[in-house]
Design a protein around this motif. Structure first.
Motif, PDB file in Angstrom:
ATOM      1  N   LEU A  64       1.619   6.270  -8.299  1.00 18.77           N
ATOM      2  CA  LEU A  64       2.062   5.199  -9.494  1.00 18.77           C
ATOM      3  C   LEU A  64       2.951   4.482  -8.434  1.00 18.77           C
ATOM      4  N   PHE A  65       4.131   5.119  -8.130  1.00 17.48           N
ATOM      5  CA  PHE A  65       5.222   4.460  -7.358  1.00 17.48           C
ATOM      6  C   PHE A  65       4.481   3.492  -6.212  1.00 17.48           C
ATOM      7  N   LEU A  66       3.612   4.156  -5.598  1.00 15.60           N
ATOM      8  CA  LEU A  66       3.249   3.235  -4.305  1.00 15.60           C
ATOM      9  C   LEU A  66       2.276   1.904  -4.539  1.00 15.60           C
ATOM     10  N   ILE A  67       1.508   2.326  -5.662  1.00 12.28           N
ATOM     11  CA  ILE A  67       0.632   1.032  -6.126  1.00 12.28           C
ATOM     12  C   ILE A  67       1.577   0.145  -6.558  1.00 12.28           C
ATOM     13  N   VAL A  68       2.964   0.538  -7.562  1.00 16.96           N
ATOM     14  CA  VAL A  68       3.723  -0.522  -7.811  1.00 16.96           C
ATOM     15  C   VAL A  68       4.335  -1.316  -6.683  1.00 16.96           C
ATOM     16  N   ALA A  69       4.933  -0.400  -5.835  1.00 16.46           N
ATOM     17  CA  ALA A  69       5.668  -1.029  -4.720  1.00 16.46           C
ATOM     18  C   ALA A  69       4.892  -1.869  -3.890  1.00 16.46           C
TER      19      ALA A  69
END
Length: 542
Positions: A351-356
């Protein structure tokens, strides 16, 4: 400005001494629809960069609440956005305020304002990528790496937080946006369509993250991040702000202080006046609708953030970042941006990588649109023969002012290097732009009454009146109030970094240089048999 249909470029020849304009037609094509131009305007304001509003406004004007300040500013700014749309409907030509002011007041006024606007946009072209690394990548990766304990992510955050990385990103993005803009407005709009989908998905994910988070979860995550970063934790931040004298309560003056900070001017589409279909409908929807959409996004996102991150905490961290001194001395190293807050709250690496990734792509979304503005301004100068005719040369395949694109890229890179070495601050172009907008507001007030411009309004589809008063004049009057307030704060509040001697001289140069250039060029053109003044008595050909 060409009547050519898509895929069938207008032909024109290089300007000759006796011709008023550098070309018989622009060679540009009309590809802009109302919805795409509305989204262009929102992209140009910079959705991701509302972080500066969330950060700078509480830091400089702590006796205000963004949930009140944003609607108040939007309620005033809507009149000015309508004014820009009306001007673009009356004069549907490439160049925006350059055309409006030069045909209403005097060509030198239009050139001065447009030169200041173009150099300001070139500045943002240069530092856009720099900010992506500094305010998006760095805070997000550092926060997530510290909270999760992921050494790889933390290392990326450390790398992203280096000034050398900022410079690298800035240069890479200048090259990328030049390549995109050379391919023309049609290519940019395809890029925009894709990026809007990515941005919308990212925005919805962020809203869900903040809406479902709790203050306890944020406090725990922020304390972990603070311990790893060596900054005060959650409660210590609140205590420090109170101990160091952060003003509290509510003040109308502080509320109005949002005017010089939030960017609510949705006008990029007006520079593409010769490249949009159905100009009146397109421009009015794009300027007014774009501003309302942007203000709505800014308000809704901040409202969602406050569920986990109370207004009081954001205010304290923002105020300390500008004014505070941590217990151990030195600088208070913490950027109170929503990317940092998201990094603290997200507990899933995918999720973090998607948002970033979404935030980085959406950040870049803003930068090519700044280049569009600067290149179209230069194109308009060249069309009126105030600038070298090469600047209005249109690529035979892509229908783009490709020479102007290269020139803006070079200027943007120069600004990037100067910014990297501390010559400019991040709000630098705002002072010049508010001066430009003040002039446009004044133009709106007088346009309905001047003998040479009144017929243009009366023959247009926006000849509206309220109690016998032209709506255009009302919008101009409100704009004068709005930007006078903004200029007052810019010139009197040192925390905006706009009233230093260096800044005032830089801003003055943005108007003095074109003033001198205009009379030099006019004299040169006259010596070559070019009646440059005559061009400003009519609109450029399409």
């Amino acid at each position: 400005m060409s009547q050519a249909v898509e895929g069938n470029p207008a032909t024109s020849t290089t300007g000759t001494p006796g011709r008023l304009f550098s070309r018989e037609s622009s060679g540009l094509v009309r590809v802009g629809s109302p919805w795409r131009m509305l989204l262009l305007n929102v992209a140009n304001i910079g959705v991701v960069y509302i972080m500066f509003t969330y950060w700078s406004h509480p830091a400089i004007f702590p006796q205000s609440n963004l949930l009140l300040a944003i609607p108040i500013a939007a309620g005033m700014a809507i009149f000015f956005n309508l004014l820009y749309g009306m001007f673009a409907a009356i004069m549907p030509r490439t160049g925006s305020e350059y055309v409006f002011l030069s045909r209403t007041f005097h060509p030198v006024v239009g050139f001065m304002a447009s030169f200041a606007a173009a150099t300001s946009q070139s500045f943002w072209v240069g530092i856009g990528g720099y900010w992506i690394a500094q305010f998006v990548l760095g805070p997000m990766f550092s926060a997530y790496g510290a909270v999760s304990g992921d050494a790889t992510i933390a290392a990326i955050g450390s790398w992203a937080n280096s000034p050398d990385t900022y410079l690298l990103f800035g240069t890479v993005f200048v090259v990328l946006m030049a390549a995109l803009n050379i391919r023309g407005l049609r290519a940019y709009l395809r890029f925009q369509d894709i990026n809007w989908v990515i941005g919308a998905v990212t925005g919805i994910v962020l809203l869900v993250i903040f809406a479902l988070a709790t203050n306890d979860a944020f406090r725990t995550g922020f304390d972990r991040y603070a311990a790893a970063a060596g900054i005060p934790g959650y409660q210590q931040t609140l205590d420090l702000a109170a101990a160091q004298g952060m003003p509290t309560g509510f003040s109308l003056v502080d509320t109005l202080g949002i005017i010089p900070i939030i960017w609510l001017i949705s006008w990029a589409s007006t520079y593409m006046g010769g490249e949009v279909r159905t100009p009146a409908k397109t421009q009015l929807r794009a300027t007014v609708g774009g501003m309302l959409l942007y203000a709505g996004i800014a308000w809704v996102l901040f409202a969602a953030i406050t569920r986990a991150v109370p207004v009081e905490f954001n205010q304290a961290l923002a105020w300390l970042s500008y004014n505070g001194t941590p217990p151990e001395g030195g600088a208070f190293e913490a950027y109170p941006v929503f990317m940092l807050y998201a990094g603290v709250l997200i507990d899933s690496l995918p999720l973090f990588l998607i948002v970033a990734a979404g935030l980085v792509l959406w950040s870049y979304f803003w930068v090519p649109s700044a280049m569009l503005i600067a290149t179209r301004a230069m194109f308009a100068w060249s069309f009126d023969r105030l600038a070298p005719e090469k600047l209005s040369e249109v690529h035979p395949r892509y229908h783009s002012p490709w020479v102007a694109v290269l020139v803006v890229a070079v200027i943007g890179e120069a600004f990037l290097v100067l910014y990297h070495y501390g010559v400019f601050k991040f709000l630098t172009p705002a002072l010049a732009y508010y001066g430009v907008f003040w002039l446009v507001s004044l133009c709106g007030v007088v346009f309905p009454y001047l003998p040479h411009t009144r017929p243009l309004l009366e023959a247009s589809p926006v000849n509206w009146r309220v109690a016998g008063i032209p709506v255009m004049a009302i919008c101009g009057a409100v704009g004068l109030v709005y930007f006078t307030i903004g200029l007052y704060f810019m010139l009197t509040n040192s925390l905006l970094f706009l009233n230093t001697t260096e800044q005032l001289l830089t801003t003055a140069a943005q108007f003095v240089i074109p003033l001198v250039l205009f009379f030099v060029v006019r004299a040169y053109r006259a010596s070559r048999g070019v009646p440059i003044d005559a061009a400003f008595r009519e609109l450029p050909p399409e």
